[in-house]
Scaffold this active site. Structure first.
Site, PDB file in Angstrom:
ATOM      1  N   ASN A  13     -31.791  21.736  -3.912  1.00 37.59           N
ATOM      2  CA  ASN A  13     -32.311  21.122  -2.685  1.00 37.59           C
ATOM      3  C   ASN A  13     -33.801  20.896  -2.909  1.00 37.59           C
ATOM      4  O   ASN A  13     -34.572  21.850  -2.905  1.00 37.59           O
ATOM      5  CB  ASN A  13     -32.080  22.057  -1.493  1.00 37.59           C
ATOM      6  N   LYS A  15     -35.854  19.392  -1.019  1.00 35.29           N
ATOM      7  CA  LYS A  15     -36.638  19.332   0.231  1.00 35.29           C
ATOM      8  C   LYS A  15     -37.548  18.094   0.178  1.00 35.29           C
ATOM      9  O   LYS A  15     -37.117  17.068  -0.338  1.00 35.29           O
ATOM     10  CB  LYS A  15     -37.444  20.614   0.425  1.00 35.29           C
ATOM     11  N   GLU A 101     -34.287  24.707   7.810  1.00 30.48           N
ATOM     12  CA  GLU A 101     -35.531  23.964   8.080  1.00 30.48           C
ATOM     13  C   GLU A 101     -35.281  22.819   9.057  1.00 30.48           C
ATOM     14  O   GLU A 101     -36.163  22.445   9.827  1.00 30.48           O
ATOM     15  CB  GLU A 101     -36.138  23.461   6.758  1.00 30.48           C
ATOM     16  N   GLU A 170     -27.487  31.112   3.636  1.00 31.35           N
ATOM     17  CA  GLU A 170     -28.915  31.123   3.335  1.00 31.35           C
ATOM     18  C   GLU A 170     -29.671  31.961   4.374  1.00 31.35           C
ATOM     19  O   GLU A 170     -30.050  31.440   5.437  1.00 31.35           O
ATOM     20  CB  GLU A 170     -29.469  29.697   3.361  1.00 31.35           C
ATOM     21  N   GLY A 176     -37.555  30.314   0.394  1.00 32.63           N
ATOM     22  CA  GLY A 176     -38.925  29.952   0.033  1.00 32.63           C
ATOM     23  C   GLY A 176     -39.905  31.107   0.138  1.00 32.63           C
ATOM     24  O   GLY A 176     -41.116  30.902   0.105  1.00 32.63           O
ATOM     25  N   SER A 216     -34.332  31.887  -2.447  1.00 29.24           N
ATOM     26  CA  SER A 216     -35.111  32.363  -3.601  1.00 29.24           C
ATOM     27  C   SER A 216     -34.232  32.720  -4.802  1.00 29.24           C
ATOM     28  O   SER A 216     -34.552  33.642  -5.557  1.00 29.24           O
ATOM     29  CB  SER A 216     -36.008  33.536  -3.202  1.00 29.24           C
ATOM     30  N   GLY A 237     -33.678  25.936  -3.928  1.00 31.35           N
ATOM     31  CA  GLY A 237     -34.828  25.113  -3.539  1.00 31.35           C
ATOM     32  C   GLY A 237     -35.843  25.046  -4.674  1.00 31.35           C
ATOM     33  O   GLY A 237     -35.688  24.273  -5.624  1.00 31.35           O
ATOM     34  N   GLY A 238     -36.853  25.902  -4.588  1.00 32.37           N
ATOM     35  CA  GLY A 238     -37.978  25.883  -5.533  1.00 32.37           C
ATOM     36  C   GLY A 238     -37.587  25.772  -7.005  1.00 32.37           C
ATOM     37  O   GLY A 238     -38.135  24.932  -7.732  1.00 32.37           O
TER      38      GLY A 238
HETATM   39  C1  PEP Z   1     -33.252  26.114   0.146  1.00 34.07           C
HETATM   40  O1  PEP Z   1     -34.115  25.298   0.417  1.00 34.07           O
HETATM   41  O2  PEP Z   1     -32.096  25.894   0.495  1.00 34.07           O
HETATM   42  C2  PEP Z   1     -33.627  27.310  -0.602  1.00 34.07           C
HETATM   43  C3  PEP Z   1     -32.746  28.226  -0.815  1.00 34.07           C
HETATM   44  O3  PEP Z   1     -34.934  27.379  -1.032  1.00 34.07           O
HETATM   45  P1  PEP Z   1     -35.550  28.453  -2.075  1.00 34.07           P
HETATM   46  O4  PEP Z   1     -34.607  28.527  -3.233  1.00 34.07           O
HETATM   47  O5  PEP Z   1     -36.872  27.863  -2.466  1.00 34.07           O
HETATM   48  O6  PEP Z   1     -35.667  29.742  -1.348  1.00 34.07           O
END
Ligand code: PEP
Length: 258
Positions: A13, A15, A101, A170, A176, A216, A237-238
């Site tokens: 993802n 974002k 989000e 999640e 994040g 994360s 995400g990241g």
């Molecule tokens: C996400 O945006 O769905 C997510 C899990 O972000 P991150 O991995 O950065 O925590």
């Protein structure tokens, strides 16, 4: 993971990150280091303007491109919005629905449910996100909250379409923040989600649904999280913004399972 009964899926993802030109750079590098041979399903959900570039770059690969949201309506006076059938026509296979989000921007459980129906109608695979806040976890209401979110998201989805849905657990406190749920905490809730689906649709369907963990997840903790029996992949995400890290997570998903 349990590859005997369901797909393992590693989904990124992005974002609101990367331009179309940066998407091209990422995909070129990612393609050159992508694991070969037998591997899990891989999805990259990218900003709407990056979809055409991502689809073009990944055309001859097994990586599915996805969107990060869709509108519940098929067309009409919804300035700035994108319908599910538009995403399909642009080459998308997946769409993230109900990310925390977006929920924080006002998306309700009823909106999530309407979007799930719209995505399924357009034959997109919805990746439906659910998760509790730290306050809810501390109050001991995680399972009740997750049950409610799952039931609302799936309301009215017929049995023949439910297999198209992927659920992503999640925890909001882990997104994040660098604060990952322990494998045990993540497994506990993913198992609970499967129980909720079992009560709604029966054991056979519950066994076949892929449930992802997100929050994360990275190249260091992925192996342990993915070793849990009810965690069938990750929503990342990241770490999905860096080709080498994303590839290492895919490699962790290729571990042998029981
Ligand atoms: C996400 O945006 O769905 C997510 C899990 O972000 P991150 O991995 O950065 O925590």
């Amino acid at each position: 993971m349990n590859r005997k009964y369901r797909k393992t899926i590693i989904a990124g993802n992005w974002k609101m990150n990367k331009t179309p030109s940066e998407t091209k750079e990422f995909m070129t590098e990612f393609k050159s280091i992508m694991p070969k041979g037998r591997w899990c399903d891989v999805a990259l959900c990218v900003p709407a303007v990056c979809i055409p570039m991502a689809v073009r770059c990944m055309r001859e690969t097994r990586v599915g491109i996805g969107a990060e949201n869709c509108n519940a309506n098929a067309s009409g006076a919804y300035t700035g919005e994108i319908a599910a059938n538009m995403l399909v026509d642009a080459g998308c296979k997946y769409v993230i629905i109900g990310h925390s989000e977006r929920r924080a921007m006002g998306e309700t459980d009823a909106d999530v449910n309407a979007k799930v129906h719209a995505a399924l109608k357009a034959e997109l695979m919805p990746i439906v996100c659910v998760g509790e806040t730290l306050e809810q976890r501390d109050l001991g209401i995680t399972e009740d909250w997750i049950s409610m979110q799952v039931k609302c998201a799936l309301h009215g989805v017929p049995e023949e379409k439910i297999r198209k849905i992927v659920v992503a657990y999640e925890p909001i406190w882990a997104i994040g923040t660098g604060k990952t749920a322990t494998p045990e905490q993540a497994e506990e809730v993913c198992e609970h989600i499967r129980t909720v689906i079992r009560k709604l649709y029966g054991a056979k369907i519950a066994r076949a649904i892929s449930i992802l963990y997100g929050g994360s997840m990275n190249e260091k903790n992925a192996f342990e999280l993915l070793a849990q029996p009810d965690i069938d992949g990750g929503l990342i995400g990241g770490a999905s913004l860096v080709p080498e890290k994303f590839v290492q997570i895919i490699e962790a998903a290729n571990q042998p399972t029981v």
